[in-house]
Design a protein around this motif. Structure first.
Motif, short mmCIF file in Angstrom:
data_model
loop_
_atom_site.label_atom_id
_atom_site.label_comp_id
_atom_site.label_asym_id
_atom_site.label_seq_id
_atom_site.Cartn_x
_atom_site.Cartn_y
_atom_site.Cartn_z
N PHE A 26 0.83 -1.20 0.00
CA PHE A 26 0.00 0.00 0.00
C PHE A 26 0.87 1.25 0.00
O PHE A 26 0.64 2.18 -0.78
N PHE A 27 1.87 1.30 0.88
CA PHE A 27 2.70 2.49 0.96
C PHE A 27 3.51 2.71 -0.32
O PHE A 27 3.74 3.84 -0.72
N ALA A 28 3.92 1.64 -0.98
CA ALA A 28 4.63 1.77 -2.26
C ALA A 28 3.71 2.39 -3.31
O ALA A 28 4.11 3.29 -4.05
N VAL A 29 2.48 1.92 -3.38
CA VAL A 29 1.51 2.49 -4.33
C VAL A 29 1.19 3.93 -3.94
O VAL A 29 1.08 4.81 -4.81
N ALA A 58 3.88 5.99 -5.22
CA ALA A 58 3.96 5.98 -6.69
C ALA A 58 2.84 6.79 -7.35
O ALA A 58 3.05 7.34 -8.44
N ILE A 59 1.68 6.85 -6.74
CA ILE A 59 0.54 7.55 -7.33
C ILE A 59 0.26 8.81 -6.51
O ILE A 59 -0.19 8.72 -5.36
N PRO A 60 0.53 9.97 -7.10
CA PRO A 60 0.28 11.21 -6.37
C PRO A 60 -1.19 11.33 -5.94
O PRO A 60 -2.10 11.01 -6.71
N HIS A 61 -1.40 11.74 -4.71
CA HIS A 61 -2.74 12.00 -4.18
C HIS A 61 -3.64 10.77 -4.22
O HIS A 61 -4.84 10.88 -4.48
N LEU A 62 -3.07 9.60 -3.96
CA LEU A 62 -3.83 8.35 -4.01
C LEU A 62 -5.07 8.42 -3.13
O LEU A 62 -6.18 8.06 -3.56
N GLY A 63 -4.91 8.87 -1.90
CA GLY A 63 -6.05 8.95 -0.98
C GLY A 63 -7.17 9.81 -1.53
O GLY A 63 -8.34 9.41 -1.50
N LEU A 118 -4.29 -0.05 -7.40
CA LEU A 118 -4.04 -0.51 -6.04
C LEU A 118 -4.44 -1.98 -5.90
O LEU A 118 -3.71 -2.79 -5.30
N CYS A 119 -5.57 -2.33 -6.47
CA CYS A 119 -6.05 -3.72 -6.45
C CYS A 119 -5.03 -4.65 -7.10
O CYS A 119 -4.65 -5.68 -6.53
N ALA A 120 -4.59 -4.29 -8.30
CA ALA A 120 -3.64 -5.14 -9.04
C ALA A 120 -2.33 -5.28 -8.28
O ALA A 120 -1.77 -6.38 -8.17
N ALA A 121 -1.82 -4.18 -7.75
CA ALA A 121 -0.56 -4.23 -7.00
C ALA A 121 -0.71 -5.12 -5.76
O ALA A 121 0.19 -5.91 -5.44
N SER A 122 -1.84 -5.02 -5.08
CA SER A 122 -2.08 -5.81 -3.88
C SER A 122 -2.16 -7.30 -4.20
O SER A 122 -1.59 -8.13 -3.48
N ILE A 123 -2.87 -7.63 -5.27
CA ILE A 123 -2.99 -9.04 -5.65
C ILE A 123 -1.64 -9.59 -6.13
O ILE A 123 -1.24 -10.69 -5.74
N CYS A 124 -0.93 -8.82 -6.96
CA CYS A 124 0.39 -9.27 -7.43
C CYS A 124 1.34 -9.49 -6.26
O CYS A 124 2.04 -10.51 -6.20
N GLY A 125 1.35 -8.55 -5.34
CA GLY A 125 2.20 -8.70 -4.16
C GLY A 125 1.80 -9.90 -3.32
O GLY A 125 2.66 -10.60 -2.78
N GLY A 126 0.51 -10.14 -3.20
CA GLY A 126 0.03 -11.28 -2.44
C GLY A 126 0.41 -12.61 -3.06
O GLY A 126 0.79 -13.55 -2.37
N ILE A 127 0.33 -12.68 -4.40
CA ILE A 127 0.72 -13.92 -5.10
C ILE A 127 2.22 -14.17 -4.91
O ILE A 127 2.64 -15.29 -4.61
#
Length: 132
Positions: A90-93, A96-101, A115-124
């Motif tokens: 989460f913190f990496a994303v 990487a993405i300005p103003h994510l919140g 964020l979804c894709a990064a989380s799933i990729c990291g989880g796998i």
């Protein structure tokens, strides 16, 4: 009798996993700069997509830990490792993405999908690394 022991073992791991998932969801939603629960209740799709990805990204290595752990304590420890890994993702994303919140709060789906894709990729990847 053997079936009872297997059912007891299954129940112990399954309900421990549910408790760890609930703990993850609470911790993750407190760490992020926005309240996923409120946003999802308000029909914010970007928040739902991102939070769903984080959940899948957490449960994937949790399942791997259930398969590969040598005992309940080992399972719980690896559940903690999976939680920390998802927070790092989460913190990496977030960096990487300005103003994510703000983008999630504004229901900008591209931010939620990434964020979804990064989380799933990291989880796998996390799950694969737990298969020792």
């Amino acid at each position: 009798m053997e079936s009872f022991k297997l059912l007891l073992s299954f129940s112990t791991y399954f309900f421990t996993g549910i408790v760890m998932l609930m703990a993850f969801l609470i911790i993750y939603s407190r760490i992020t700069p926005y309240n996923e629960w409120c946003l999802i209740k308000a029909n914010n799709e970007a928040a739902a997509i991102g939070f769903s990805g984080a959940s899948i990204g957490y449960v994937t290595p949790l399942a791997s830990a259930a398969i590969n752990s040598v005992g309940l304590a080992d399972y719980i420890i690896w559940g903690g490792v999976a939680l920390v890994a998802q927070l790092i993702i989460f913190f990496a994303v977030f960096l990487a993405i300005p103003h994510l919140g703000q983008r999630i709060e504004n229901n900008e789906k591209a931010a939620g999908i990434f964020l979804c894709a990064a989380s799933i990729c990291g989880g796998i990847l996390n799950a694969a690394c737990m298969s020792y």
